[in-house]
Design a protein around this motif. Structure first.
Motif, PDB file in Angstrom:
ATOM      1  N   GLY A  39       9.463 -54.183  40.705  1.00 27.32           N
ATOM      2  CA  GLY A  39       8.939 -52.955  40.119  1.00 27.32           C
ATOM      3  C   GLY A  39       9.413 -51.711  40.848  1.00 27.32           C
ATOM      4  O   GLY A  39       9.601 -50.665  40.243  1.00 27.32           O
ATOM      5  N   SER A  40       9.620 -51.830  42.148  1.00 30.86           N
ATOM      6  CA  SER A  40       9.909 -50.612  42.919  1.00 30.86           C
ATOM      7  C   SER A  40      11.390 -50.414  43.198  1.00 30.86           C
ATOM      8  O   SER A  40      11.831 -49.294  43.379  1.00 30.86           O
ATOM      9  CB  SER A  40       9.140 -50.665  44.250  1.00 30.86           C
ATOM     10  N   PHE A  77       6.165 -47.352  34.563  1.00 27.58           N
ATOM     11  CA  PHE A  77       5.225 -46.960  35.624  1.00 27.58           C
ATOM     12  C   PHE A  77       3.950 -47.796  35.633  1.00 27.58           C
ATOM     13  O   PHE A  77       3.103 -47.638  36.500  1.00 27.58           O
ATOM     14  CB  PHE A  77       4.844 -45.483  35.456  1.00 27.58           C
ATOM     15  N   THR A  78       3.818 -48.687  34.623  1.00 28.67           N
ATOM     16  CA  THR A  78       2.562 -49.431  34.472  1.00 28.67           C
ATOM     17  C   THR A  78       2.209 -50.219  35.729  1.00 28.67           C
ATOM     18  O   THR A  78       1.060 -50.288  36.127  1.00 28.67           O
ATOM     19  CB  THR A  78       2.667 -50.393  33.278  1.00 28.67           C
ATOM     20  N   TYR A  79       3.184 -50.834  36.335  1.00 25.36           N
ATOM     21  CA  TYR A  79       2.886 -51.755  37.426  1.00 25.36           C
ATOM     22  C   TYR A  79       3.300 -51.200  38.788  1.00 25.36           C
ATOM     23  O   TYR A  79       3.233 -51.889  39.783  1.00 25.36           O
ATOM     24  CB  TYR A  79       3.569 -53.108  37.166  1.00 25.36           C
ATOM     25  N   GLY A  80       3.735 -49.962  38.815  1.00 26.78           N
ATOM     26  CA  GLY A  80       4.142 -49.374  40.085  1.00 26.78           C
ATOM     27  C   GLY A  80       3.051 -48.485  40.651  1.00 26.78           C
ATOM     28  O   GLY A  80       1.943 -48.431  40.146  1.00 26.78           O
ATOM     29  N   GLY A  81       3.399 -47.782  41.705  1.00 20.68           N
ATOM     30  CA  GLY A  81       2.382 -46.952  42.345  1.00 20.68           C
ATOM     31  C   GLY A  81       2.589 -45.467  42.113  1.00 20.68           C
ATOM     32  O   GLY A  81       2.086 -44.655  42.868  1.00 20.68           O
ATOM     33  N   VAL A  82       3.334 -45.139  41.050  1.00 14.30           N
ATOM     34  CA  VAL A  82       3.600 -43.727  40.814  1.00 14.30           C
ATOM     35  C   VAL A  82       2.328 -43.042  40.325  1.00 14.30           C
ATOM     36  O   VAL A  82       1.685 -43.541  39.400  1.00 14.30           O
ATOM     37  CB  VAL A  82       4.723 -43.561  39.767  1.00 14.30           C
ATOM     38  N   THR A 132      10.969 -45.613  47.369  1.00 12.93           N
ATOM     39  CA  THR A 132      10.694 -45.267  45.975  1.00 12.93           C
ATOM     40  C   THR A 132       9.279 -44.801  45.706  1.00 12.93           C
ATOM     41  O   THR A 132       9.009 -44.322  44.627  1.00 12.93           O
ATOM     42  CB  THR A 132      10.930 -46.482  45.077  1.00 12.93           C
ATOM     43  N   ARG A 133       8.388 -44.972  46.648  1.00 13.48           N
ATOM     44  CA  ARG A 133       7.010 -44.667  46.291  1.00 13.48           C
ATOM     45  C   ARG A 133       6.431 -43.556  47.128  1.00 13.48           C
ATOM     46  O   ARG A 133       6.740 -43.449  48.304  1.00 13.48           O
ATOM     47  CB  ARG A 133       6.134 -45.899  46.486  1.00 13.48           C
ATOM     48  N   PRO A 134       5.576 -42.775  46.519  1.00 13.44           N
ATOM     49  CA  PRO A 134       4.812 -41.833  47.324  1.00 13.44           C
ATOM     50  C   PRO A 134       3.860 -42.609  48.208  1.00 13.44           C
ATOM     51  O   PRO A 134       3.545 -43.762  47.917  1.00 13.44           O
ATOM     52  CB  PRO A 134       4.044 -41.010  46.282  1.00 13.44           C
ATOM     53  N   GLY A 138      -1.149 -44.484  46.086  1.00 16.04           N
ATOM     54  CA  GLY A 138      -0.928 -45.055  44.759  1.00 16.04           C
ATOM     55  C   GLY A 138      -0.368 -46.453  44.794  1.00 16.04           C
ATOM     56  O   GLY A 138       0.379 -46.847  43.915  1.00 16.04           O
ATOM     57  N   GLN A 139      -0.725 -47.251  45.812  1.00 12.83           N
ATOM     58  CA  GLN A 139      -0.293 -48.643  45.823  1.00 12.83           C
ATOM     59  C   GLN A 139      -1.307 -49.537  45.125  1.00 12.83           C
ATOM     60  O   GLN A 139      -1.412 -50.713  45.402  1.00 12.83           O
ATOM     61  CB  GLN A 139      -0.100 -49.119  47.262  1.00 12.83           C
ATOM     62  N   SER A 199      -3.974 -49.044  34.302  1.00 11.08           N
ATOM     63  CA  SER A 199      -2.793 -49.181  33.455  1.00 11.08           C
ATOM     64  C   SER A 199      -2.869 -50.450  32.620  1.00 11.08           C
ATOM     65  O   SER A 199      -2.530 -50.449  31.439  1.00 11.08           O
ATOM     66  CB  SER A 199      -1.541 -49.216  34.321  1.00 11.08           C
ATOM     67  N   LEU A 214       9.606 -55.383  34.949  1.00  9.11           N
ATOM     68  CA  LEU A 214       9.143 -54.056  35.375  1.00  9.11           C
ATOM     69  C   LEU A 214       8.179 -54.142  36.552  1.00  9.11           C
ATOM     70  O   LEU A 214       7.675 -53.128  37.016  1.00  9.11           O
ATOM     71  CB  LEU A 214       8.452 -53.343  34.212  1.00  9.11           C
ATOM     72  N   GLY A 215       7.885 -55.365  36.994  1.00 14.03           N
ATOM     73  CA  GLY A 215       7.081 -55.495  38.199  1.00 14.03           C
ATOM     74  C   GLY A 215       5.703 -56.092  37.987  1.00 14.03           C
ATOM     75  O   GLY A 215       4.898 -56.102  38.905  1.00 14.03           O
TER      76      GLY A 215
END
Lengths: 266, 426
Positions: free
Chosen positions: A85-86, A111-116, B16-18, B21-22, B28, B338-339
């Motif tokens: 995902g990342s 973005f559904t499964y990420g931490g954005v 990639t991440r801020p 928000g983990q 979602s 997509l993760g």
């Protein structure tokens, strides 16, 4: 030179059954940041298996695969999903867009499964769609788009979350010549911005847009002579298993379009 | 978590991440599930139907039962506010059985006369006639089939007034018959039919242990003590003469509205001034027990229908979800790419079927309430609905969805991403 974004070491992937099929028979490959690599080969040569392994969608039988220098063989499903995902973006031959959702919603799925954070998602999705030239089609249904436009939506979805590695499986397989060219142009632009790309194709013209071109045959990778001239990211062992085949290496040599490489490489 | 795992998450976050928000993306996943449900409205309608029907049937059954029970209770309230029954208190005897602790005094009616709130009073008791036959003809014909004799009730006072009875024919015996000890009888409607007595104008006789009793009336209906309709009612004085054991066992009272508590207090004192605790005054037994038993059988059938329909609805959700899983393999593969973890894929499908089940539950409960209210309106009843039961019906739909979605969700989660993507593109 920084560490490879993705590196395969002696990767073996076998599929069980009555007779064991060895799809990958000891592949070595390293993709440095900014690499643009095309993998060609006949049907059944193991191209898709190689890409699935690189995308952490499939597991290895033997060998090790590193993403950003970290070994992945010990990761569990949740951790592999998090890396997918990342870090990794996917583009498929059949686009894989959800017909019931708008263009924008399809991109937002990334973005559904990420931490954005929620507030950043829509601007980033819109920006990605702007970049692929579909900023005016946000509310459209994918069904109303042409094949090339659909693939550009899929590319926007693949890149909007900021992956380190973009994997494309026959991205132009369902497209006509002009759409293929515009999609490949997009890949070249993304690569010019620093994105590392690996693309599977059986189309020589498409493969010609890449900087490196690797031939997968009988589960092993064979690089061209031009590849050997720029050995920075190509482990020597990749050529080891099948030394007899000199014919193909020279063919690949001829097909190599060095001009593009020189023009886009940073 | 091993050291290597931490390294991965640190490096991915770094690139990639801020920093925040983990999260697991629960919100979602819920959004995705809702979108998934809404994506195919036609299929949704068909899927929801089974749950709607099942929940509606259950809510309807329980709601109608409660409403009808409410009507019964208010009817019974009306009777119990105007009738009362005094009996001797019982205590366990030496033989272990319960025995009355006092007898109704012979002058009970005189004692109750003029008591505030008492409008009519009668003493009565069942008479044990042993094996004596009761017939409408004097000849004992051995070839006649033996029939079960109707019960004999001995009474004194204004029984007709005390039980709010109505006569089909003739008249009731009065104080004169009692004083003289006349052998007269009033037959309950059903007892008259079984004895073959249709008319009283010719003064037919029935024979009770060899004694002729003149039938002077036929009882048509009563508000309380419905067993009187199947009985032979004779004056207490005559019964005492022919069956010395005959005695009054209880006092039936017709009372003024609002006087129940006064009557309950005064009647025991009037009957036994020295030991009023020997007598209990209570509302008469519910007259519609038999009907209630029949209705609870019908309820059971409806509840069974509701549960079976609900099961069918659950199977419907399960099979449609299963179909969805196989049709959406490509989507599953994409989400994995997509993760999405296996757990998130499973959660999405479970949530989708829970939402479908809840939707069915809410619509079904609303439908059930609507039908109960409509029936009540037509019948002129007051609808009685338990809020908890109605909300529970809606929630039960969600539970059905949860159970139905479980297996397909596990199947969806177990699909390998490679397989899922290959199946969809091929």
């Amino acid at each position: 030179m920084s560490a490879a974004v993705a590196e395969l070491r002696h990767v073996v992937r076998e599929f069980g059954g009555a007779t064991t099929v060895r799809a990958l028979a000891g592949v070595d490959l390293a993709l440095a940041p900014g690499d643009f690599c095309a993998i060609v080969g006949a049907s059944g040569a193991g191209k898709s298996t190689l890409l699935n392994v690189m995308g952490l969608l499939d597991r290895l039988t033997a060998g090790e695969y590193f993403v950003d220098g970290v070994a992945t063989s010990g990761l569990n499903d949740r951790q592999r999903s998090a890396v997918r995902g990342s870090t990794i973006g996917f583009v498929f031959q059949s686009f894989h867009l959800l017909a019931t959702r708008s263009v924008l919603d399809n991109v937002l799925m990334a973005f559904t499964y990420g931490g954005v954070p929620r507030s950043e998602r829509r601007p980033r999705a819109v920006e990605a769609l702007d970049r692929v030239g579909l900023g005016a089609r946000l509310a459209f249904s994918p069904a109303t788009l042409s094949g090339g436009e659909r693939q550009r939506v899929a590319i926007a979805r693949a890149v909007c979350a900021g992956p380190r590695l973009l994997l494309a499986d026959e991205p132009t397989g369902n497209l006509d010549r002009s759409n293929s060219e515009s999609v490949m142009e997009l890949f070249a632009e993304l690569n010019a911005d620093g994105l590392t790309i690996a693309i599977i194709t059986h189309d020589d013209e498409v493969a010609g847009r890449a900087h490196r071109r690797l031939q997968l045959r009988d589960g092993t990778l064979h690089s061209s002579a031009a590849e050997a001239a720029a050995p920075a990211f190509q482990p020597s062992s990749a050529r080891g298993p099948a030394p007899s085949d000199g014919t193909h290496a020279s063919l690949a040599d001829v097909n190599q379009v060095t001009g593009i490489r020189g023009g886009t490489r940073r | 978590m091993s050291r290597r795992d931490r390294t991965v998450s640190r490096s991915t976050r770094h690139h990639t991440r801020p920093p925040h928000g983990q999260g697991l993306g629960a919100r979602s996943v819920i959004t995705e599930a809702l979108d998934g449900v809404g994506a195919r409205p036609g299929r949704l309608v068909v899927t929801v139907l089974g749950t709607v029907t099942g929940i509606a049937a259950l809510v309807l059954t329980i709601g109608l039962g409660q409403t009808a029970g409410g009507q019964l209770a208010s009817h019974f309230d009306a009777i119990s506010s105007t009738h009362a029954e005094a009996t001797a208190a019982v205590a366990a005897g030496a033989d272990g059985a319960e025995h009355p602790t006092a007898e109704i005094p012979r002058d009970a009616l005189a004692r109750l006369d003029g008591l505030a709130g008492v409008e009519a009073a009668a003493v009565l008791g069942e008479v044990d006639i042993g094996t004596d036959p009761i017939t409408a003809v004097p000849i004992h014909d051995p070839s006649m089939p033996e029939t079960l004799a109707p019960p004999v009730v001995a009474a004194e006072g204004d029984l007709l007034g005390a039980v709010s009875g109505r006569l089909a024919r003739g008249r009731f015996f009065d104080a004169g018959h009692s004083a003289r000890g006349d052998r007269v009888a009033v037959l309950g409607r059903d007892a008259a039919a079984s004895l073959g007595v249709g008319d009283v104008a010719s003064r037919p006789s029935i024979f009770l242990g060899g004694h002729a009793y003149a039938v002077i009336g036929i009882l048509d209906a009563v508000d309380i003590q419905p067993n009187l309709l199947g009985s032979v009612i004779v004056p207490l004085a005559a019964a005492r003469r022919d069956y010395p054991g005959a005695t009054a066992a209880r006092v039936e009272l017709k009372i003024a509205v609002g006087s129940a508590s006064v009557v309950a207090h005064q009647v025991p004192i009037a009957l036994a001034p020295n030991s009023p605790d020997d007598f209990d005054v209570a509302a008469p037994a519910e007259p519609t027990q038999f009907e209630g038993a029949v209705r609870s059988d019908i309820d059971l059938v409806f509840v069974a229908i509701g549960i079976i329909t609900l099961l069918a609805g659950g199977l419907g959700i399960a099979s449609v979800t299963m179909l969805g899983v196989s049709q959406r393999r490509g989507e599953i593969g994409l989400r994995r790419a997509l993760g999405a973890t296996r757990g998130q894929i499973a959660a999405q499908f479970v949530l989708e079927s829970v939402v479908v089940g809840l939707l069915g539950g809410v619509i079904g409960a609303a439908l059930g309430v609507f039908v109960v209210v409509t029936i009540s309106l037509v019948q002129g009843w007051t609808p009685v609905l338990d809020l908890g039961m109605t909300l529970g019906g809606a929630a039960a739909g969600g539970v059905v969805g949860l159970l139905a979605g479980g297996y397909p969700a596990i199947r969806a989660a177990l699909i390998e991403p490679v397989e899922a993507l290959r199946a969809a593109s091929g």
